[in-house]
Motif scaffolding. Structure first.
Motif, PDB file in Angstrom:
ATOM      1  N   GLY A   1      10.452  -5.646  20.196  1.00  0.00           N
ATOM      2  CA  GLY A   1      10.350  -4.210  19.981  1.00  0.00           C
ATOM      3  C   GLY A   1      11.353  -3.651  18.991  1.00  0.00           C
ATOM      4  N   THR A   2      12.002  -4.532  18.222  1.00  0.00           N
ATOM      5  CA  THR A   2      12.962  -4.053  17.226  1.00  0.00           C
ATOM      6  C   THR A   2      12.225  -3.541  15.990  1.00  0.00           C
ATOM      7  OG1 THR A   2      13.181  -6.256  16.288  1.00  0.00           O
ATOM      8  CG2 THR A   2      14.791  -5.610  17.957  1.00  0.00           C
ATOM      9  N   GLU A   3      12.827  -2.584  15.325  1.00  0.00           N
ATOM     10  CA  GLU A   3      12.265  -2.021  14.096  1.00  0.00           C
ATOM     11  C   GLU A   3      13.338  -2.027  13.019  1.00  0.00           C
ATOM     12  OE1 GLU A   3      10.753   1.908  14.808  1.00  0.00           O
ATOM     13  OE2 GLU A   3       8.977   1.166  15.824  1.00  0.00           O
ATOM     14  N   GLY A   4      12.937  -1.692  11.813  1.00  0.00           N
ATOM     15  CA  GLY A   4      13.890  -1.518  10.723  1.00  0.00           C
ATOM     16  C   GLY A   4      14.462  -2.804  10.169  1.00  0.00           C
ATOM     17  N   LYS A   5      13.696  -3.885  10.214  1.00  0.00           N
ATOM     18  CA  LYS A   5      14.194  -5.166   9.726  1.00  0.00           C
ATOM     19  C   LYS A   5      13.889  -5.386   8.243  1.00  0.00           C
ATOM     20  CE  LYS A   5      13.887  -8.733  12.281  1.00  0.00           C
ATOM     21  NZ  LYS A   5      13.926  -9.777  13.282  1.00  0.00           N
ATOM     22  N   LEU A   6      13.156  -4.457   7.624  1.00  0.00           N
ATOM     23  CA  LEU A   6      12.659  -4.688   6.274  1.00  0.00           C
ATOM     24  C   LEU A   6      13.092  -3.608   5.293  1.00  0.00           C
ATOM     25  CD1 LEU A   6      10.743  -6.168   4.267  1.00  0.00           C
ATOM     26  CD2 LEU A   6       8.881  -4.769   5.196  1.00  0.00           C
ATOM     27  N   SER A   7      13.536  -4.050   4.128  1.00  0.00           N
ATOM     28  CA  SER A   7      13.786  -3.169   2.990  1.00  0.00           C
ATOM     29  C   SER A   7      12.962  -3.703   1.825  1.00  0.00           C
ATOM     30  CB  SER A   7      15.267  -3.150   2.608  1.00  0.00           C
ATOM     31  OG  SER A   7      16.018  -2.545   3.627  1.00  0.00           O
ATOM     32  N   ILE A   8      12.526  -2.792   0.961  1.00  0.00           N
ATOM     33  CA  ILE A   8      11.644  -3.159  -0.141  1.00  0.00           C
ATOM     34  C   ILE A   8      12.197  -2.592  -1.433  1.00  0.00           C
ATOM     35  CG2 ILE A   8       9.294  -2.959  -1.069  1.00  0.00           C
ATOM     36  CD1 ILE A   8       8.473  -2.247   1.896  1.00  0.00           C
ATOM     37  N   ALA A   9      12.189  -3.397  -2.474  1.00  0.00           N
ATOM     38  CA  ALA A   9      12.536  -2.940  -3.818  1.00  0.00           C
ATOM     39  C   ALA A   9      11.381  -3.314  -4.737  1.00  0.00           C
ATOM     40  CB  ALA A   9      13.823  -3.594  -4.300  1.00  0.00           C
ATOM     41  N   LEU A  10      11.001  -2.384  -5.570  1.00  0.00           N
ATOM     42  CA  LEU A  10       9.861  -2.581  -6.466  1.00  0.00           C
ATOM     43  C   LEU A  10      10.260  -2.181  -7.870  1.00  0.00           C
ATOM     44  CD1 LEU A  10       6.730  -2.925  -6.944  1.00  0.00           C
ATOM     45  CD2 LEU A  10       6.533  -0.523  -6.331  1.00  0.00           C
ATOM     46  N   THR A  11      10.046  -3.059  -8.829  1.00  0.00           N
ATOM     47  CA  THR A  11      10.270  -2.687 -10.223  1.00  0.00           C
ATOM     48  C   THR A  11       8.923  -2.661 -10.928  1.00  0.00           C
ATOM     49  OG1 THR A  11      10.541  -4.938 -11.106  1.00  0.00           O
ATOM     50  CG2 THR A  11      12.507  -3.853 -10.228  1.00  0.00           C
ATOM     51  N   CYS A  12       8.747  -1.688 -11.786  1.00  0.00           N
ATOM     52  CA  CYS A  12       7.528  -1.630 -12.595  1.00  0.00           C
ATOM     53  C   CYS A  12       7.839  -0.922 -13.902  1.00  0.00           C
ATOM     54  CB  CYS A  12       6.383  -0.962 -11.857  1.00  0.00           C
ATOM     55  SG  CYS A  12       6.587   0.782 -11.549  1.00  0.00           S
ATOM     56  N   GLN A  13       7.035  -1.183 -14.899  1.00  0.00           N
ATOM     57  CA  GLN A  13       7.291  -0.611 -16.211  1.00  0.00           C
ATOM     58  C   GLN A  13       6.602   0.728 -16.411  1.00  0.00           C
ATOM     59  OE1 GLN A  13       6.508  -3.483 -19.257  1.00  0.00           O
ATOM     60  NE2 GLN A  13       7.643  -5.071 -18.199  1.00  0.00           N
ATOM     61  N   ARG A  14       5.642   1.046 -15.587  1.00  0.00           N
ATOM     62  CA  ARG A  14       4.903   2.299 -15.738  1.00  0.00           C
ATOM     63  C   ARG A  14       4.854   3.046 -14.413  1.00  0.00           C
ATOM     64  NH1 ARG A  14       4.066   3.848 -20.832  1.00  0.00           N
ATOM     65  NH2 ARG A  14       3.214   2.199 -22.091  1.00  0.00           N
ATOM     66  N   TYR A  15       5.364   4.244 -14.412  1.00  0.00           N
ATOM     67  CA  TYR A  15       5.355   5.085 -13.222  1.00  0.00           C
ATOM     68  C   TYR A  15       3.930   5.364 -12.749  1.00  0.00           C
ATOM     69  CZ  TYR A  15       6.386   9.107 -10.247  1.00  0.00           C
ATOM     70  OH  TYR A  15       6.481   9.966  -9.195  1.00  0.00           O
ATOM     71  N   LYS A  16       3.017   5.538 -13.691  1.00  0.00           N
ATOM     72  CA  LYS A  16       1.645   5.885 -13.320  1.00  0.00           C
ATOM     73  C   LYS A  16       0.926   4.761 -12.575  1.00  0.00           C
ATOM     74  CE  LYS A  16      -0.473   4.676 -17.735  1.00  0.00           C
ATOM     75  NZ  LYS A  16      -1.160   5.188 -18.894  1.00  0.00           N
ATOM     76  N   PHE A  17       1.465   3.533 -12.605  1.00  0.00           N
ATOM     77  CA  PHE A  17       0.867   2.448 -11.840  1.00  0.00           C
ATOM     78  C   PHE A  17       1.084   2.620 -10.338  1.00  0.00           C
ATOM     79  CE2 PHE A  17       1.195  -0.355 -15.739  1.00  0.00           C
ATOM     80  CZ  PHE A  17      -0.173  -0.326 -15.976  1.00  0.00           C
ATOM     81  N   LEU A  18       2.092   3.401  -9.970  1.00  0.00           N
ATOM     82  CA  LEU A  18       2.377   3.634  -8.551  1.00  0.00           C
ATOM     83  C   LEU A  18       1.406   4.677  -8.018  1.00  0.00           C
ATOM     84  CD1 LEU A  18       6.254   3.941  -8.756  1.00  0.00           C
ATOM     85  CD2 LEU A  18       4.911   1.906  -8.221  1.00  0.00           C
ATOM     86  N   ASN A  19       0.730   4.354  -6.939  1.00  0.00           N
ATOM     87  CA  ASN A  19      -0.180   5.346  -6.383  1.00  0.00           C
ATOM     88  C   ASN A  19       0.614   6.416  -5.624  1.00  0.00           C
ATOM     89  OD1 ASN A  19       0.314   4.407  -3.752  1.00  0.00           O
ATOM     90  ND2 ASN A  19      -1.464   3.070  -3.761  1.00  0.00           N
ATOM     91  N   GLN A  20      -0.050   7.443  -5.202  1.00  0.00           N
ATOM     92  CA  GLN A  20       0.612   8.574  -4.555  1.00  0.00           C
ATOM     93  C   GLN A  20       1.355   8.153  -3.289  1.00  0.00           C
ATOM     94  OE1 GLN A  20      -1.999  11.837  -3.663  1.00  0.00           O
ATOM     95  NE2 GLN A  20      -0.323  13.269  -3.429  1.00  0.00           N
ATOM     96  N   THR A  21       0.792   7.233  -2.539  1.00  0.00           N
ATOM     97  CA  THR A  21       1.441   6.739  -1.322  1.00  0.00           C
ATOM     98  C   THR A  21       2.808   6.148  -1.642  1.00  0.00           C
ATOM     99  OG1 THR A  21      -0.699   6.271  -0.295  1.00  0.00           O
ATOM    100  CG2 THR A  21       1.214   5.127   0.614  1.00  0.00           C
ATOM    101  N   LEU A  22       2.878   5.317  -2.668  1.00  0.00           N
ATOM    102  CA  LEU A  22       4.150   4.705  -3.044  1.00  0.00           C
ATOM    103  C   LEU A  22       5.134   5.750  -3.543  1.00  0.00           C
ATOM    104  CD1 LEU A  22       2.298   2.168  -2.920  1.00  0.00           C
ATOM    105  CD2 LEU A  22       3.712   1.261  -4.726  1.00  0.00           C
ATOM    106  N   ARG A  23       4.669   6.654  -4.371  1.00  0.00           N
ATOM    107  CA  ARG A  23       5.571   7.675  -4.920  1.00  0.00           C
ATOM    108  C   ARG A  23       6.131   8.564  -3.812  1.00  0.00           C
ATOM    109  NH1 ARG A  23       1.267   8.232  -8.829  1.00  0.00           N
ATOM    110  NH2 ARG A  23       0.780  10.260  -7.932  1.00  0.00           N
ATOM    111  N   GLN A  24       5.314   8.934  -2.835  1.00  0.00           N
ATOM    112  CA  GLN A  24       5.764   9.821  -1.769  1.00  0.00           C
ATOM    113  C   GLN A  24       6.694   9.136  -0.779  1.00  0.00           C
ATOM    114  OE1 GLN A  24       2.073  11.284  -0.169  1.00  0.00           O
ATOM    115  NE2 GLN A  24       1.986  12.976  -1.613  1.00  0.00           N
ATOM    116  N   ASN A  25       6.610   7.830  -0.671  1.00  0.00           N
ATOM    117  CA  ASN A  25       7.437   7.103   0.289  1.00  0.00           C
ATOM    118  C   ASN A  25       8.678   6.473  -0.333  1.00  0.00           C
ATOM    119  OD1 ASN A  25       6.169   6.934   3.157  1.00  0.00           O
ATOM    120  ND2 ASN A  25       4.461   6.897   1.722  1.00  0.00           N
ATOM    121  N   ALA A  26       8.867   6.645  -1.613  1.00  0.00           N
ATOM    122  CA  ALA A  26      10.053   6.092  -2.275  1.00  0.00           C
ATOM    123  C   ALA A  26      11.300   6.819  -1.769  1.00  0.00           C
ATOM    124  CB  ALA A  26       9.933   6.240  -3.783  1.00  0.00           C
ATOM    125  N   GLN A  27      12.293   6.059  -1.362  1.00  0.00           N
ATOM    126  CA  GLN A  27      13.530   6.658  -0.898  1.00  0.00           C
ATOM    127  C   GLN A  27      14.607   6.633  -1.968  1.00  0.00           C
ATOM    128  OE1 GLN A  27      14.417   4.644   2.763  1.00  0.00           O
ATOM    129  NE2 GLN A  27      13.061   5.969   3.907  1.00  0.00           N
TER     130      GLN A  27
END
Length: 161
Positions: A114-140
């Motif tokens: 029942g543990t949570e918070g074990k994952l962190s994600i880093a994403l590199t891309c050359q074009r911002y427009k390739f990120l869909n709205q879900t990714l853009r809204q959840n970027a921290q």
């Protein structure tokens, strides 16, 4: 040296050398992981290195995390996978596995304990427009490096104003 490559290298080296000790298992998915001389020195700092993305691979990684009963923390780095043939974000209603993971990554952990918070994600891309709205809204966090056309800068400004 290509600007895009040097930017990816800067981000990867910052993650590994500044925050690497915060993660027990580091996973790199990058189409150039094995053929880029700059990344060659970085790959040795990752527990797993893959040179292509697929939803099957991502599901296997998620399953590994969800079945891990230890306190291990995971980092997944997806470097420039937007051009990878296996990477395709659905845009019209249906959510692909990657976008789904992005929306709930804070809650991914061991199902048995029942543990949570074990994952962190880093994403590199050359074009911002390739990120869909879900990714853009959840970027921290967002690093904007290099030069962008004015239209793309306006889109970034609109999304974060």
């Amino acid at each position: 040296m290509k600007v895009a490559r040097s930017l990816s290298y800067l981000i990867l080296s910052t993650l590994i050398f500044s925050y690497g000790k915060d993660f027990d298992i580091k996973i790199l998915i990058s189409p150039s992981a094995h053929n880029d001389t700059m990344l060659a020195n970085m790959t040795k700092h990752f527990t797993f290195v893959f040179d292509s993305y697929s939803e099957d691979l991502l599901q296997e990684i998620i399953d590994m995390i969800q079945n891990d009963e230890s306190d291990a923390r995971y980092l997944i780095v997806l470097d420039d996978i937007m051009g990878d043939r296996g990477f395709e974000m659905k845009r019209a209603g249906k959510q692909d596995l990657f976008s789904s993971m992005i929306t709930k990554f804070r809650h991914i952990g061991c199902q048995k304990t029942g543990t949570e918070g074990k994952l962190s994600i880093a994403l590199t891309c050359q074009r911002y427009k390739f990120l869909n709205q879900t990714l853009r809204q959840n970027a921290q966090g967002l690093f904007i490096m290099g030069s962008f056309p004015e239209a793309e800068m306006k889109k970034i400004a609109e999304d974060y104003s």
